[in-house]
Design a protein around this motif. Structure first.
Motif, mmCIF file in Angstrom:
data_model
loop_
_atom_site.group_PDB
_atom_site.id
_atom_site.type_symbol
_atom_site.label_atom_id
_atom_site.label_comp_id
_atom_site.label_asym_id
_atom_site.label_seq_id
_atom_site.Cartn_x
_atom_site.Cartn_y
_atom_site.Cartn_z
ATOM 1 N N LEU A 69 38.222 37.087 47.462
ATOM 2 C CA LEU A 69 39.607 36.739 47.149
ATOM 3 C C LEU A 69 39.764 36.451 45.665
ATOM 4 O O LEU A 69 40.764 36.849 45.049
ATOM 5 N N ALA A 70 38.769 35.793 45.068
ATOM 6 C CA ALA A 70 38.831 35.480 43.638
ATOM 7 C C ALA A 70 38.820 36.731 42.778
ATOM 8 O O ALA A 70 39.312 36.717 41.644
ATOM 9 N N GLY A 71 38.272 37.819 43.295
ATOM 10 C CA GLY A 71 38.268 39.070 42.559
ATOM 11 C C GLY A 71 39.477 39.941 42.819
ATOM 12 O O GLY A 71 39.670 40.956 42.148
ATOM 13 N N ARG A 72 40.305 39.547 43.769
ATOM 14 C CA ARG A 72 41.458 40.351 44.162
ATOM 15 C C ARG A 72 42.782 39.758 43.674
ATOM 16 O O ARG A 72 43.722 40.488 43.378
ATOM 17 N N ARG A 73 42.848 38.410 43.568
ATOM 18 C CA ARG A 73 44.104 37.786 43.156
ATOM 19 C C ARG A 73 43.822 36.716 42.104
ATOM 20 O O ARG A 73 42.737 36.165 42.025
ATOM 21 N N THR A 74 44.824 36.440 41.288
ATOM 22 C CA THR A 74 44.719 35.350 40.326
ATOM 23 C C THR A 74 45.961 34.479 40.439
ATOM 24 O O THR A 74 47.061 34.983 40.676
ATOM 25 N N LEU A 75 45.755 33.169 40.300
ATOM 26 C CA LEU A 75 46.865 32.212 40.313
ATOM 27 C C LEU A 75 46.836 31.437 39.009
ATOM 28 O O LEU A 75 45.844 30.789 38.684
ATOM 29 N N MET A 76 47.931 31.522 38.251
ATOM 30 C CA MET A 76 48.080 30.674 37.077
ATOM 31 C C MET A 76 48.969 29.513 37.468
ATOM 32 O O MET A 76 50.157 29.689 37.747
ATOM 33 N N GLU A 77 48.359 28.320 37.527
ATOM 34 C CA GLU A 77 49.111 27.157 37.952
ATOM 35 C C GLU A 77 49.974 26.615 36.819
ATOM 36 O O GLU A 77 49.742 26.887 35.642
ATOM 37 N N GLN A 78 50.949 25.813 37.201
ATOM 38 C CA GLN A 78 51.905 25.277 36.237
ATOM 39 C C GLN A 78 51.253 24.310 35.258
ATOM 40 O O GLN A 78 51.550 24.313 34.063
ATOM 41 N N GLN A 79 50.334 23.471 35.744
ATOM 42 C CA GLN A 79 49.701 22.470 34.904
ATOM 43 C C GLN A 79 48.586 23.090 34.077
ATOM 44 O O GLN A 79 47.835 23.946 34.554
ATOM 45 N N LEU A 80 48.477 22.652 32.822
ATOM 46 C CA LEU A 80 47.407 23.103 31.947
ATOM 47 C C LEU A 80 46.198 22.195 32.122
ATOM 48 O O LEU A 80 46.308 20.977 32.036
ATOM 49 N N HIS A 81 45.024 22.801 32.366
ATOM 50 C CA HIS A 81 43.789 22.043 32.495
ATOM 51 C C HIS A 81 42.890 22.414 31.319
ATOM 52 O O HIS A 81 42.452 23.557 31.192
ATOM 53 N N THR A 82 42.608 21.470 30.450
ATOM 54 C CA THR A 82 41.859 21.732 29.234
ATOM 55 C C THR A 82 40.457 21.145 29.334
ATOM 56 O O THR A 82 40.297 19.948 29.575
ATOM 57 N N PHE A 94 33.680 32.322 30.331
ATOM 58 C CA PHE A 94 33.289 31.642 31.565
ATOM 59 C C PHE A 94 33.998 32.243 32.776
ATOM 60 O O PHE A 94 33.416 32.336 33.857
ATOM 61 N N TYR A 95 35.237 32.664 32.594
ATOM 62 C CA TYR A 95 36.035 33.159 33.708
ATOM 63 C C TYR A 95 35.992 34.679 33.866
ATOM 64 O O TYR A 95 36.544 35.215 34.829
ATOM 65 N N SER A 96 35.354 35.376 32.952
ATOM 66 C CA SER A 96 35.371 36.834 32.983
ATOM 67 C C SER A 96 33.964 37.386 32.814
ATOM 68 O O SER A 96 33.124 36.791 32.132
ATOM 69 N N ALA A 97 33.734 38.547 33.427
ATOM 70 C CA ALA A 97 32.428 39.191 33.291
ATOM 71 C C ALA A 97 32.220 39.734 31.888
ATOM 72 O O ALA A 97 31.091 39.941 31.451
ATOM 73 N N ARG A 134 43.035 34.146 30.381
ATOM 74 C CA ARG A 134 41.890 33.806 31.219
ATOM 75 C C ARG A 134 42.120 34.230 32.664
ATOM 76 O O ARG A 134 41.248 34.819 33.308
ATOM 77 N N GLY A 135 43.313 33.942 33.197
ATOM 78 C CA GLY A 135 43.603 34.296 34.576
ATOM 79 C C GLY A 135 43.628 35.795 34.812
ATOM 80 O O GLY A 135 43.151 36.281 35.843
ATOM 81 N N LEU A 136 44.166 36.542 33.863
ATOM 82 C CA LEU A 136 44.230 37.995 34.015
ATOM 83 C C LEU A 136 42.860 38.635 33.815
ATOM 84 O O LEU A 136 42.505 39.596 34.506
ATOM 85 N N MET A 137 42.076 38.101 32.875
ATOM 86 C CA MET A 137 40.725 38.633 32.674
ATOM 87 C C MET A 137 39.837 38.383 33.884
ATOM 88 O O MET A 137 38.892 39.136 34.138
ATOM 89 N N GLN A 138 40.121 37.336 34.650
ATOM 90 C CA GLN A 138 39.338 37.012 35.842
ATOM 91 C C GLN A 138 39.291 38.196 36.809
ATOM 92 O O GLN A 138 38.260 38.445 37.452
ATOM 93 N N PRO A 141 39.132 44.080 36.171
ATOM 94 C CA PRO A 141 38.752 45.358 36.797
ATOM 95 C C PRO A 141 39.645 45.723 37.977
ATOM 96 O O PRO A 141 40.008 46.889 38.152
ATOM 97 N N THR A 142 40.029 44.721 38.774
ATOM 98 C CA THR A 142 40.933 44.981 39.898
ATOM 99 C C THR A 142 42.314 45.384 39.402
ATOM 100 O O THR A 142 42.958 46.287 39.959
ATOM 101 N N ILE A 143 42.785 44.730 38.351
ATOM 102 C CA ILE A 143 44.083 45.078 37.765
ATOM 103 C C ILE A 143 44.072 46.508 37.266
ATOM 104 O O ILE A 143 45.042 47.261 37.446
#
Length: 246
Positions: A69-82, A94-97, A134-138, A141-143
């Motif tokens: 599922l992590a390789g098929r969809r990405t969720l960008m949440e509203q809150q920023l986590h730094t 870290f989030y991308s191959a 980061r979310g899109l790079m995750q 390849p699927t995109i």
């Protein structure tokens, strides 16, 4: 396709049903508390519905392994986590191959100029752009295969006007490859310009679903947002939507 059937989550979602086809861009609009963020979290598989079912490409969402599922969809949440000590480059890696930012993402998000900087030393808008990248790079390849599900919760928040438009154009381009895009926000004019389909939410339900001209009607917007709405045309005959109080 993405199919949802009578999704229910107490005090958060009430009887949500729809089918989304590959290549569609949906903008989700509605007041605070309407259920937009909850809907995206449920569609991402992070929060299971109490009732109802979701299928992604013909497979029930709860049958996907977490990694699949992590390789098929990405969720960008509203809150920023730094992360405290990470640079932009380290965060993306870290989030991308692959550590390399695809040119298409760089053209829209303009990240490379501050790759070496700490996430904590960026402005809010810059961090939002990194979060999007980061979310899109995750799942890049699927995109590229046109098989991704992109779920973005208020991605234009904190972005300047130019980057809001660049992001919306990028999402349209990615949908053109066959990816499905669901994006929530509060910008009626961006929806008017870039959405292929609009879900208008109120009180945890989708109260209108269709083409922008069908959904973005004065009476519907006034009823949902509880304010006055004026729809006009600019000098180039583009629709402009203004909201105001009496």
């Amino acid at each position: 396709m993405l199919h949802a059937d009578q999704l229910h989550l107490t005090a958060r979602l009430d009887d949500i049903s729809f089918s989304l086809l590959p290549g569609q861009v949906v903008h989700v609009l509605g007041p605070n508390g309407a259920g937009k963020s909850s809907l995206l979290s449920v569609l991402a598989g992070l929060v299971p519905p109490e009732k109802g079912a979701i299928s992604l490409y013909g497979k029930n969402l709860n049958e996907y392994a977490l990694g699949e599922l992590a390789g098929r969809r990405t969720l960008m949440e509203q809150q920023l986590h730094t992360a405290f000590s990470l640079s932009v480059q380290e965060s993306l890696s870290f989030y991308s191959a692959s550590p390399d930012i695809p040119d298409e993402l760089e053209a829209a998000l303009e990240i490379r100029a501050f790759l070496s900087r700490s996430l904590n030393h960026l402005s809010g808008g810059e961090r939002r752009r990194v979060q999007l990248c980061r979310g899109l790079m995750q799942i890049w390849p699927t995109i590229m295969r046109g098989e991704g599900l992109l779920l973005l919760d208020e991605p234009v928040q904190g972005l300047d006007f130019a980057h809001q438009h660049k992001l919306c154009r990028l999402l349209g381009s990615l949908a053109g490859r066959g990816n499905m895009v669901v994006v929530s926000h509060h910008q009626l004019n961006l929806a008017q310009m870039y959405a292929q389909r609009v879900w208008l939410m109120s009180e945890q339900r989708i109260v209108a679903d269709g083409h922008t001209d069908e959904v973005l009607q004065q009476h519907q917007l006034e009823e949902v947002f509880q304010c006055r709405v004026r729809i006009g045309l600019d000098s180039e005959q583009n629709k402009l939507i203004q909201t105001y109080l009496d």
